[in-house]
Every structure is written in C-alpha cells, then in structure tokens.
Design a protein around this motif. Structure first.
Motif, mmCIF file in Angstrom:
data_model
loop_
_atom_site.group_PDB
_atom_site.id
_atom_site.type_symbol
_atom_site.label_atom_id
_atom_site.label_comp_id
_atom_site.label_asym_id
_atom_site.label_seq_id
_atom_site.Cartn_x
_atom_site.Cartn_y
_atom_site.Cartn_z
ATOM 1 N N UNK A 20 0.839 -1.198 0.000
ATOM 2 C CA UNK A 20 0.000 0.000 0.000
ATOM 3 C C UNK A 20 0.875 1.249 0.000
ATOM 4 N N UNK A 21 1.906 1.235 -0.814
ATOM 5 C CA UNK A 21 2.826 2.369 -0.886
ATOM 6 C C UNK A 21 2.988 2.826 -2.322
ATOM 7 N N UNK A 22 3.040 4.145 -2.490
ATOM 8 C CA UNK A 22 3.280 4.741 -3.789
ATOM 9 C C UNK A 22 4.780 4.962 -3.941
ATOM 10 N N UNK A 23 5.278 4.805 -5.143
ATOM 11 C CA UNK A 23 6.713 4.979 -5.390
ATOM 12 C C UNK A 23 6.998 6.443 -5.682
ATOM 13 N N UNK A 24 6.853 7.273 -4.635
ATOM 14 C CA UNK A 24 7.110 8.701 -4.779
ATOM 15 C C UNK A 24 8.162 9.122 -3.757
ATOM 16 N N UNK A 25 8.901 10.151 -4.084
ATOM 17 C CA UNK A 25 9.942 10.678 -3.204
ATOM 18 C C UNK A 25 9.320 11.498 -2.085
ATOM 19 N N UNK A 26 10.116 11.797 -1.091
ATOM 20 C CA UNK A 26 9.677 12.694 -0.028
ATOM 21 C C UNK A 26 9.276 14.038 -0.612
ATOM 22 N N UNK A 27 10.106 14.548 -1.516
ATOM 23 C CA UNK A 27 9.822 15.854 -2.101
ATOM 24 C C UNK A 27 8.482 15.868 -2.836
ATOM 25 N N UNK A 28 8.174 14.782 -3.560
ATOM 26 C CA UNK A 28 6.909 14.724 -4.285
ATOM 27 C C UNK A 28 5.728 14.573 -3.328
ATOM 28 N N UNK A 29 5.922 13.803 -2.272
ATOM 29 C CA UNK A 29 4.887 13.670 -1.243
ATOM 30 C C UNK A 29 4.553 15.039 -0.649
ATOM 31 N N UNK A 30 5.575 15.801 -0.296
ATOM 32 C CA UNK A 30 5.365 17.129 0.280
ATOM 33 C C UNK A 30 4.722 18.064 -0.738
ATOM 34 N N UNK A 31 5.158 17.974 -1.986
ATOM 35 C CA UNK A 31 4.606 18.843 -3.023
ATOM 36 C C UNK A 31 3.114 18.593 -3.203
ATOM 37 N N UNK A 32 2.736 17.318 -3.220
ATOM 38 C CA UNK A 32 1.331 16.984 -3.428
ATOM 39 C C UNK A 32 0.469 17.468 -2.267
ATOM 40 N N UNK A 33 0.911 17.207 -1.037
ATOM 41 C CA UNK A 33 0.104 17.608 0.116
ATOM 42 C C UNK A 33 -0.006 19.134 0.194
ATOM 43 N N UNK A 34 1.099 19.820 -0.132
ATOM 44 C CA UNK A 34 1.070 21.299 -0.081
ATOM 45 C C UNK A 34 0.170 21.850 -1.172
ATOM 46 N N UNK A 35 0.173 21.230 -2.345
ATOM 47 C CA UNK A 35 -0.678 21.709 -3.436
ATOM 48 C C UNK A 35 -2.153 21.529 -3.110
ATOM 49 N N UNK A 36 -2.442 20.550 -2.258
ATOM 50 C CA UNK A 36 -3.825 20.346 -1.820
ATOM 51 C C UNK A 36 -4.237 21.348 -0.754
ATOM 52 N N UNK A 37 -3.267 22.047 -0.170
ATOM 53 C CA UNK A 37 -3.565 23.076 0.821
ATOM 54 C C UNK A 37 -3.026 22.829 2.209
ATOM 55 N N UNK A 38 -2.423 21.657 2.450
ATOM 56 C CA UNK A 38 -1.910 21.335 3.785
ATOM 57 C C UNK A 38 -0.558 22.014 4.025
ATOM 58 N N UNK A 39 -0.374 22.513 5.233
ATOM 59 C CA UNK A 39 0.862 23.226 5.559
ATOM 60 C C UNK A 39 1.802 22.414 6.440
ATOM 61 N N UNK A 40 1.384 21.240 6.877
ATOM 62 C CA UNK A 40 2.225 20.405 7.730
ATOM 63 C C UNK A 40 2.241 18.967 7.264
ATOM 64 N N UNK A 41 3.291 18.258 7.651
ATOM 65 C CA UNK A 41 3.404 16.826 7.354
ATOM 66 C C UNK A 41 4.045 16.145 8.554
ATOM 67 N N UNK A 42 3.444 15.044 8.999
ATOM 68 C CA UNK A 42 4.089 14.256 10.050
ATOM 69 C C UNK A 42 5.234 13.448 9.442
ATOM 70 N N UNK A 43 6.151 13.024 10.288
ATOM 71 C CA UNK A 43 7.355 12.353 9.816
ATOM 72 C C UNK A 43 7.060 10.921 9.369
ATOM 73 N N UNK A 44 7.712 10.504 8.290
ATOM 74 C CA UNK A 44 7.606 9.145 7.796
ATOM 75 C C UNK A 44 8.982 8.581 7.504
ATOM 76 N N UNK A 45 9.005 7.362 6.993
ATOM 77 C CA UNK A 45 10.272 6.648 6.889
ATOM 78 C C UNK A 45 11.242 7.260 5.869
ATOM 79 N N UNK A 46 10.755 8.057 4.945
ATOM 80 C CA UNK A 46 11.641 8.638 3.942
ATOM 81 C C UNK A 46 12.175 10.011 4.337
ATOM 82 N N UNK A 47 11.872 10.437 5.554
ATOM 83 C CA UNK A 47 12.416 11.696 6.045
ATOM 84 C C UNK A 47 13.849 11.495 6.518
ATOM 85 N N UNK A 48 14.742 12.451 6.251
ATOM 86 C CA UNK A 48 16.104 12.355 6.783
ATOM 87 C C UNK A 48 16.115 12.576 8.290
#
Length: 305
Positions: A20-48
C-alpha cells in the motif's frame, strides 16, 4: 480561533503494508500535500534524520514538520530504555520546530502482525493499567523537560484501544502526558468520539482527523481478520469520504477552544485512492467544517526564521 491542517505520509508510504505504498519521493509527497492546501506533514520513513538535511527540504516545500510517531514500549520495558531510543528524535524535532512527538505503544500490540486477529488484542488488568499510565506520565514529563512534549495515541490493536481503556488510561495518568485524539481509531473501536472529546478535552493537544468506512469495519470478522487486514480492505479514508460527521466533531473541538493541528492520517491503497486526489477531498471537507466552526486556518507552511 486558529487551526493548522497537516497530513501523514502514510497515504503515500505504508510502513506495515509495503504493497500500500506509492513509489514517490519525499519531495513529491510534500509537493502533493502542499498543493492540496496542507501546511504540515508528520514524519515518515523517507524523512532524513539530520535536521540540516531536513530543513532545506521542508523550506523548499513550504511545509512544517507537524509531528511524528515514536514506537514506545513502556508497557513492558523500563523508562530508561525508552529515553535512550527517543533522545535523538527529541533533538531532531526540536531542531525543526515540531510541536510534539506522537507516543504510540507497540509493546504487546498486534497492530503490525497480520496473523493476529483483532479479537486477540492485548488487555491490561486494572493494576497493570494504573502502573502503565503512571510510567507513561513520568516519561511524558521527562520528554517535556527535554523540550519536546509527547501526545499519547490510543490505537486499534494496542493496550489502549477502546473508549473504556482510554478513560482508564486518562484517569490513571496525569497532565504530564497530553492526548492525541484520533477520531478514526476511536470509532473503529466502537467508541463515541464526541463523548471522548467532552471527557478529555483539557488534555487534547493534537488531533488526527482520520475517517472510517463503517461498512468495511462492520463487515470484519474480528476472530479471523487483523488490523492490517482491515486497513488493506479500506477501513480508513479522509474526511469527506467516510462515515464520520466531522462537522460535529470539529465543532466540538471549537466549543472547547482547541487550537492546534488537525492532521489527516488515512492509510489506504494509493492505486485505488490516489493520495493527491484524497488529500484534495480531505482538505476541501476540513475547510468547510473549520469555517462553519469559526476557525481561521493558517496558510503559512515553513515558519519564518
């Protein structure tokens, strides 16, 4: 009243169910959520884990780190062992100005074991719950003294799952351990979300606006199917796509003057439910109910420094 809207990366990458995982980078994950209007993201396994690496990524995406899960083991292990494991996370979260660390109990939990049916979840006797709650309180107080508060996450298939267990935990713990109220997990466990807010609002400092598909939950055979089976079947989704009345839930938080993060955490199959599309659905619904409740939703992402 002010509110902030965040997401969990579990909509893009699921640590327990790689399928149940999409093959997207951290940067793309953040870009998508921000484009939807969200200003925060909780930490996940691909975070440094290095703040000097994480901060430029967050800044480029105009997103702030709004929390992250710590796998606690205080039901079985001592406080010192948990202090050793959480210490680097505390320093990281302080460096990037995160509001809190989410404490999730994994000791005795069956949440990550697909071979264990929901009906076999661990249960604590009254004296065990009392001792456990006091240990978690002491741990929460220590973390706060280090400069990073915790928020306790009640969770399906863990020792604090049901509303009755949550009430017992809150009764036996203290203010040193604030509460993360997760609407979806409590509803899945058969609890009353509005009543839980009434009972525990004074200690709620973080909120997960997880929605549920009750038709999936009601169709489970809890003697055979596990928590992960339920996730794979689509038990969870975003506000506006499920069974919960978030207009009433958000209004209840507003009635008690809650200000802070509302985080969408909705693990499901990204092929059937594309994360960007679901983020847009969730954000639209939350903006509707937030406005109705009198909230002003903050639009700034990465904090000015």
């Amino acid at each position: 009243m002010k509110a902030k809207l965040g997401m969990s990366p579990i909509a893009w990458w699921n640590d327990d169910l790689p399928e149940l995982s999409d093959d997207v980078s951290l940067e793309e994950c953040l870009r998508q959520s921000r484009s939807a209007g969200f200003t925060g993201m909780e930490m996940g396994r691909r975070f440094p884990s290095d703040p000097q690496v994480m901060l430029p990524i967050l800044k480029a995406a105009d997103v702030t780190l709004c929390g992250g899960w710590f796998s606690g083991t205080l039901v079985d292990e001592n406080i010192e062992a948990n202090k050793d494991r959480i210490a680097p996370m505390i320093e990281l979260f302080k460096a990037v100005d995160a509001p809190c660390i989410v404490y999730g109990e994994v000791g005795r939990s069956i949440q990550g074991d697909r071979s264990k049916p929901l009906a076999t979840k661990p249960k604590l006797a009254d004296d065990e719950m009392m001792a456990y709650a006091r240990r978690v309180t002491a741990f929460g107080e220590w973390c706060a003294e280090q400069g990073m508060p915790l928020a306790y996450h009640h969770h399906m298939a863990a020792v604090v799952e049901t509303e009755t267990e949550l009430d017992a935990f809150m009764r036996n713990s203290g203010e040193g351990i604030p509460l993360l109220l997760d609407a979806g997990h409590l509803a899945f466990a058969g609890g009353d979300v509005l009543r839980a807010i009434d009972n525990h609002h004074a200690r709620i400092t973080h909120v997960h606006v997880k929605d549920v598909r009750m038709e999936v939950i009601d169709g489970l055979d809890r003697t055979r199917q596990s928590f992960l089976d339920a996730v794979a079947l689509g038990a969870f989704t975003v506000p506006g796509d499920g069974s919960l009345d978030f207009e009433r839930i958000v209004q209840k938080f507003a009635d008690y003057g809650y200000e802070g993060w509302f985080v969408v955490e909705a693990e499901q199959d990204p092929r059937k439910n594309p994360p960007l599309k679901m983020a847009e659905v969730g954000h639209k619904e939350l903006m509707r109910v937030m406005t109705a409740a009198g909230y002003t939703v903050e639009t700034q992402g990465f904090p000015n420094r």
